[in-house]
Design a protein around this motif. Sequence first.
Motif, mmCIF file in Angstrom:
data_model
loop_
_atom_site.group_PDB
_atom_site.id
_atom_site.type_symbol
_atom_site.label_atom_id
_atom_site.label_comp_id
_atom_site.label_asym_id
_atom_site.label_seq_id
_atom_site.Cartn_x
_atom_site.Cartn_y
_atom_site.Cartn_z
ATOM 1 N N THR A 139 4.718 21.484 -1.199
ATOM 2 C CA THR A 139 3.741 20.832 -0.329
ATOM 3 C C THR A 139 4.325 19.501 0.124
ATOM 4 O OG1 THR A 139 1.406 20.269 -0.121
ATOM 5 C CG2 THR A 139 2.468 19.633 -2.177
ATOM 6 N N PRO A 170 -1.626 1.355 5.054
ATOM 7 C CA PRO A 170 -0.713 0.288 5.460
ATOM 8 C C PRO A 170 -0.549 0.133 6.959
ATOM 9 C CG PRO A 170 0.531 2.182 4.684
ATOM 10 C CD PRO A 170 -0.914 2.490 4.444
ATOM 11 N N ARG A 221 5.146 9.457 11.734
ATOM 12 C CA ARG A 221 4.949 8.539 10.624
ATOM 13 C C ARG A 221 5.909 7.372 10.685
ATOM 14 N NH1 ARG A 221 4.996 12.209 7.601
ATOM 15 N NH2 ARG A 221 2.815 12.599 7.981
ATOM 16 N N HIS A 243 7.332 18.829 8.921
ATOM 17 C CA HIS A 243 5.887 18.908 9.033
ATOM 18 C C HIS A 243 5.446 18.352 10.386
ATOM 19 C CE1 HIS A 243 1.692 17.835 8.360
ATOM 20 N NE2 HIS A 243 1.698 18.811 7.478
ATOM 21 N N ASP A 284 -2.764 11.805 6.763
ATOM 22 C CA ASP A 284 -1.913 12.171 5.641
ATOM 23 C C ASP A 284 -2.642 12.208 4.307
ATOM 24 O OD1 ASP A 284 0.143 12.288 7.374
ATOM 25 O OD2 ASP A 284 1.041 10.393 6.811
ATOM 26 N N TYR A 314 4.929 15.652 1.053
ATOM 27 C CA TYR A 314 4.406 14.407 0.472
ATOM 28 C C TYR A 314 3.801 13.524 1.559
ATOM 29 C CZ TYR A 314 4.064 10.584 -2.861
ATOM 30 O OH TYR A 314 3.577 9.594 -3.692
ATOM 31 N N MET A 315 4.463 13.362 2.663
ATOM 32 C CA MET A 315 3.943 12.661 3.841
ATOM 33 C C MET A 315 3.610 11.205 3.581
ATOM 34 S SD MET A 315 1.393 15.626 5.326
ATOM 35 C CE MET A 315 0.303 15.496 3.929
ATOM 36 N N ALA A 316 4.517 10.460 3.020
ATOM 37 C CA ALA A 316 4.247 9.054 2.714
ATOM 38 C C ALA A 316 4.232 8.190 3.965
ATOM 39 C CB ALA A 316 5.307 8.534 1.748
ATOM 40 N N HIS A 317 3.315 7.228 3.993
ATOM 41 C CA HIS A 317 3.448 6.097 4.927
ATOM 42 C C HIS A 317 4.521 5.159 4.389
ATOM 43 C CE1 HIS A 317 -0.080 7.017 7.312
ATOM 44 N NE2 HIS A 317 -0.826 7.055 6.233
ATOM 45 N N ILE A 318 4.346 4.776 3.132
ATOM 46 C CA ILE A 318 5.343 3.977 2.429
ATOM 47 C C ILE A 318 5.770 4.789 1.218
ATOM 48 C CG2 ILE A 318 5.812 1.858 1.159
ATOM 49 C CD1 ILE A 318 3.765 0.437 2.852
ATOM 50 N N MET A 367 5.764 17.041 -5.825
ATOM 51 C CA MET A 367 5.086 17.768 -4.747
ATOM 52 C C MET A 367 6.035 18.743 -4.063
ATOM 53 S SD MET A 367 2.323 14.920 -3.399
ATOM 54 C CE MET A 367 1.738 15.893 -2.036
ATOM 55 N N LEU A 415 0.846 -1.198 0.000
ATOM 56 C CA LEU A 415 0.000 0.000 0.000
ATOM 57 C C LEU A 415 0.883 1.250 0.000
ATOM 58 C CD1 LEU A 415 -2.712 -1.314 2.476
ATOM 59 C CD2 LEU A 415 -2.578 -1.572 -0.003
ATOM 60 N N VAL A 416 1.513 1.452 -1.120
ATOM 61 C CA VAL A 416 2.461 2.548 -1.304
ATOM 62 C C VAL A 416 1.705 3.871 -1.387
ATOM 63 C CG1 VAL A 416 4.221 3.494 -2.840
ATOM 64 C CG2 VAL A 416 4.052 1.022 -2.498
ATOM 65 N N SER A 417 2.222 4.877 -0.720
ATOM 66 C CA SER A 417 1.549 6.179 -0.680
ATOM 67 C C SER A 417 1.762 6.916 -1.999
ATOM 68 C CB SER A 417 2.093 7.006 0.486
ATOM 69 O OG SER A 417 1.925 6.319 1.696
ATOM 70 N N TRP A 432 -3.843 9.697 2.447
ATOM 71 C CA TRP A 432 -3.490 8.657 1.475
ATOM 72 C C TRP A 432 -4.475 7.492 1.478
ATOM 73 C CZ3 TRP A 432 -0.631 9.850 -2.361
ATOM 74 C CH2 TRP A 432 0.466 10.710 -2.225
ATOM 75 N N LEU A 461 3.193 16.497 11.462
ATOM 76 C CA LEU A 461 2.767 15.105 11.573
ATOM 77 C C LEU A 461 3.861 14.115 11.183
ATOM 78 C CD1 LEU A 461 -0.810 15.381 10.082
ATOM 79 C CD2 LEU A 461 -0.180 15.134 12.465
ATOM 80 N N LEU A 470 -2.812 8.970 10.875
ATOM 81 C CA LEU A 470 -1.837 10.056 10.819
ATOM 82 C C LEU A 470 -2.347 11.240 10.012
ATOM 83 C CD1 LEU A 470 1.361 7.899 10.164
ATOM 84 C CD2 LEU A 470 0.467 8.715 12.341
ATOM 85 N N VAL A 529 -2.748 23.824 -3.516
ATOM 86 C CA VAL A 529 -2.275 22.913 -2.460
ATOM 87 C C VAL A 529 -2.295 23.577 -1.085
ATOM 88 C CG1 VAL A 529 -0.864 21.482 -3.999
ATOM 89 C CG2 VAL A 529 0.167 23.457 -2.854
#
Lengths: 521, 184
Positions: free
Chosen positions: B172, A203, B8, B2, A195, B174-178, B167, A47-49, A197, B4, A193, A381
Amino acid sequence: MVTVRDKVDLLVVGSGAAGSVFAAEASAAGKQVLVLEAGPARTPKDLVSSQLWARRHKWGGAHVEEEGDHRVGHNFNAGWGTGGSTMHHYGVWPRLHENDFHTFTEHGQGLDWPFQYAELRPYYDRIQDAIGLSGDATQERWRPPGAAYSMPPVPVFGQGRLLAEGFSRLEMHTAPLPLAINTIPYRGRPACLYDGWCDAGCPIGALGNAQTVFLAQAVKSGAVIRHEATVTRLLTSANGRRIEGVEYHSADGVLHRQYAEVVVLAAFTVQNARLLLASANSHHPQGLANHSGLVGRYLMTHPTVSLYGMFEAETQPGLGPTGGQLINQDGYDNKRAVKDAYGSFQWIIANAVKPNGLLGIANNRADIYGPQLKPFLQRAVNHLGVMTLVAEDLALPENRVELSSNRDAFGVPLARAVHNLAKPSAALVVHALEQGRAVFDAAGAREQWRGPQAGMHILGGTVMGVDPAKSVTNSYGQSHEIDNLYIAGPGLFPGSGAVNPTFTIHALALRAAEHLLRHWP
Amino acid sequence: MHPLRGRRSVVKALVLAYPLVSGALLLSPAQARERKLPLAVLDVEEAADLEAVIEALVPGSAEAGAVHFIDYQLARPAIDSLLMLRYLGVPQPHVNFYRSGLAALAQHAIARYGKRPSQLPAPVLDQLITDLITDDTPDWAGPPASFLYFVWRSDGVDVTYGTEDGMAALDTPYMAHIRPEKLW
């Protein structure tokens, strides 16, 4: 060559919202359960963001032909892989209202459900407890009776605060959006969190879906999930009175025959109807469970439009759940409020958005291109506000799933989904959008625009009811004609209401699974 | 940082190869374009026309490797495709959509402006895009022109702004989980 598999107690076709509940309940009761999933195995690490990578979770099976002036948008709404469409669903879980259950009796519109809200309420409450919902029932002045939410609501970010102010200035109300998203750790799953996504899958397991809750329970109790197993036919006994199992193709192209005491067809609305129709035999020349001729009929989708506005203030549109932060259902209970229109609608408010993707920032202003695009994105954004209309669709027999003359790689006719929007529903959308524009004005948007109208969720096609001549199944999803065939999922809905259906799908599945286990055929 | 981001849990992503050469070369679309690696599906003229149009729609998309990205997705098994087209009800294989669209685009450009899209000066290319948006495309033999505009513009946005770098270019988080792999 056909490989014959050992018989199981319960065979579930599809691993999504409905199938996962059946699998969990039956395996916990000691039944030997096999789930056949057409898509691939997915785990949290998949589950890639990314809005690009998220596309792998959308439908990847046989093409669905679509016709009509308001198409259901099959490939966007359907899932592909473990958990079906719950993997990419947004976790927006309002309940249907009491008046959604008797629209024909009250208004002469659509179909009545075979029971009232009170019958479903305890199952809503139990599912809510199992999954964990965040929200604030006291602020949902429109909410039907039900247990208080398990968790406090999600936080409200900039765009939510601005839009809530807009509603308030019009003397309308907002409440925290009821979400299957943890705001605090719940039953071993962590908090969100925020985010944005959700569309790419969660995930960390903060969003309640099939993988994290009911499939996990099912596997722990011994259920087996077999992936990349495409069911192509349902098999009946020689006299046609019982279902014996299914035929499916594995990824290596081998045809298998899998027998079972009971089959639950939970392959989502369009594929459920397609498989029933494509499994016609001499005892069931119109398709299985189709003596009424209604398999495929009453196909529905919620008409949806997103509204957008640019604000002077910072709105933080990338934060929070994709499904939104707040909800408004002020006029929901009056389905005749607008002349020449019919139905309920809701606003889900302050959806998190990313720059790209079908519902992303760039595509909500598809007219902007060239040198103007980047400045628009840079502004949006930080300053965009979004809210999304979900409107009721009318159950009409002419809206349907039927078989195409074209076939898939296995020789099975493709599904053709035909859906047109009724005039009263179209009028409802026009009214709602006028209201939405007023909200953005009241909220102080400097400019505002709307996205395209599309179909959100896919319902009907195997409707349940009391009368076998007017429905496909009884109130438990059990075929009127074949006792050991259950149908599950939103295809059972006799009416759409105007709320996101996943909560109701779970509640119906729990009620049906318990019925099945009490009355094992 | 950021507010948050500290909470993460970043999980190492799966590595996706961009197997343009012997399965061993891992490149981003931008790197593949920079090295002029051969395309698997689109021919030279198709690629040039597509790049010209997408760059006009989404400036920066050519350098970001939009054409190499699209070509790679078209060459993959359909169920692995990351193209937005898989949402939109267009039958597989999607190469037919792109190829017939590009052929119609080239025919229209030559008939109306005397040159292929890749050879048109910027002001004329802008007029060609207006033709697409308004479906002002007589004798058009491909998918609806305005739909092609929507899809190609979205492809350009995907590659240019749908990534961590993209991004960042918009300032802005990106704030990825993965985190998505940069190597496609």
